[in-house]
Design a protein around this motif. Structure first.
Motif, PDB file in Angstrom:
ATOM      1  N   VAL A 221     -38.516 -17.312 -35.914  1.00 48.20           N
ATOM      2  CA  VAL A 221     -39.823 -17.570 -36.526  1.00 48.20           C
ATOM      3  C   VAL A 221     -40.438 -18.827 -35.926  1.00 48.20           C
ATOM      4  N   GLY A 222     -39.624 -19.859 -35.726  1.00 48.86           N
ATOM      5  CA  GLY A 222     -40.108 -21.087 -35.100  1.00 48.86           C
ATOM      6  C   GLY A 222     -40.629 -20.839 -33.694  1.00 48.86           C
TER       7      GLY A 222
ATOM      8  N   SER B  78     -47.137 -26.430 -46.473  1.00 56.63           N
ATOM      9  CA  SER B  78     -46.737 -25.086 -46.057  1.00 56.63           C
ATOM     10  C   SER B  78     -47.770 -24.039 -46.475  1.00 56.63           C
TER      11      SER B  78
ATOM     12  N   PHE C 183     -44.038 -18.740 -45.282  1.00 56.36           N
ATOM     13  CA  PHE C 183     -44.344 -20.136 -45.562  1.00 56.36           C
ATOM     14  C   PHE C 183     -45.245 -20.276 -46.784  1.00 56.36           C
TER      15      PHE C 183
ATOM     16  N   LEU D 170     -46.686 -25.608 -38.935  1.00 55.51           N
ATOM     17  CA  LEU D 170     -45.618 -24.770 -39.490  1.00 55.51           C
ATOM     18  C   LEU D 170     -44.368 -24.796 -38.618  1.00 55.51           C
ATOM     19  N   ALA D 171     -44.543 -24.830 -37.309  1.00 62.22           N
ATOM     20  CA  ALA D 171     -43.384 -24.897 -36.409  1.00 62.22           C
ATOM     21  C   ALA D 171     -42.629 -26.206 -36.624  1.00 62.22           C
TER      22      ALA D 171
ATOM     23  N   ASN E   1     -40.919 -26.033 -39.948  1.00 56.50           N
ATOM     24  CA  ASN E   1     -39.832 -25.053 -39.916  1.00 56.50           C
ATOM     25  C   ASN E   1     -38.489 -25.683 -39.542  1.00 56.50           C
TER      26      ASN E   1
ATOM     27  N   LEU F  39     -36.804 -27.277 -42.677  1.00 54.18           N
ATOM     28  CA  LEU F  39     -36.565 -26.189 -43.621  1.00 54.18           C
ATOM     29  C   LEU F  39     -35.405 -25.308 -43.163  1.00 54.18           C
ATOM     30  N   THR F  40     -35.341 -25.058 -41.870  1.00 56.19           N
ATOM     31  CA  THR F  40     -34.257 -24.240 -41.320  1.00 56.19           C
ATOM     32  C   THR F  40     -32.919 -24.931 -41.531  1.00 56.19           C
TER      33      THR F  40
ATOM     34  N   SER G 134     -34.607 -17.969 -38.547  1.00 52.16           N
ATOM     35  CA  SER G 134     -35.573 -19.062 -38.669  1.00 52.16           C
ATOM     36  C   SER G 134     -35.947 -19.628 -37.303  1.00 52.16           C
TER      37      SER G 134
END
Length: 169
Positions: A121-122, A65, A16, A85-86, A89, A92-93, A118
């Motif tokens: 990561v989330g 970010s 990020f 960030l979640a 995300n 962005l994903t 992704s």
């Protein structure tokens, strides 16, 4: 912070921070990705205000970010930063891995792989957002304190009843 958290938080935050710096410095590439999926997002109900100035939105997203990534990596408000960030995300994903928009089996396979990566990561960010580092929640602490006070009051009442002289009749 324990050893595992000191490794995983910066690892979760690194993509990020790097992507955010890139969005701030070179927003055009990010805008082009957004413009490729914009028609599908509009059909899904994306408000027009979000794509009216995609470059500004890209820069804002990049700044958020970077700041949230650095906060998570350094342990400053890590739960809040992980939640930010979640949340970030998700769009962005969808923009970076448009499985529905790619043609060809190999391209679709790569987009699906990126989508799953992704999503993982989330999920890691969601876990970081609820990680209390072994400390109980405030609600649990409050309820526990109430139960302890009630138990102490009950024990005191039993001791008083045992040692007070019996009422003479």
């Amino acid at each position: 912070m324990n050893f595992l958290r000191s490794i995983t938080r910066p690892a979760l935050a690194a993509p990020f921070v790097v992507d955010g710096i890139d969005a701030l410095a070179r927003p055009r590439r990010h805008v082009e990705k957004f413009e490729k999926v914009q028609p599908a997002l509009e059909r899904a109900g994306l408000p027009p205000v979000l794509h009216s100035d995609a470059e500004l939105l890209t820069r804002i997203s990049g700044a958020v970010s970077v700041l949230a990534g650095l906060g998570l990596a350094t342990g400053r408000a890590p739960r809040t930063c992980a939640a930010v960030l979640a949340t970030l995300n998700i769009p962005l994903t969808l923009v970076n891995n448009p499985v529905w928009a790619v043609k060809g089996q190999e391209a679709r396979k790569q987009a699906l792989s990126g989508l799953m990566r992704s999503a993982a990561v989330g999920a890691g960010l969601a876990l970081s957002a609820v990680d209390r580092q072994g400390r109980p929640s405030l609600a649990w602490q409050r309820e526990n304190r109430r139960q302890v006070k009630a138990a102490i009051a009950q024990a005191q009442a039993q001791v008083r009843a045992q040692y007070e002289p019996a009422a003479s009749a």
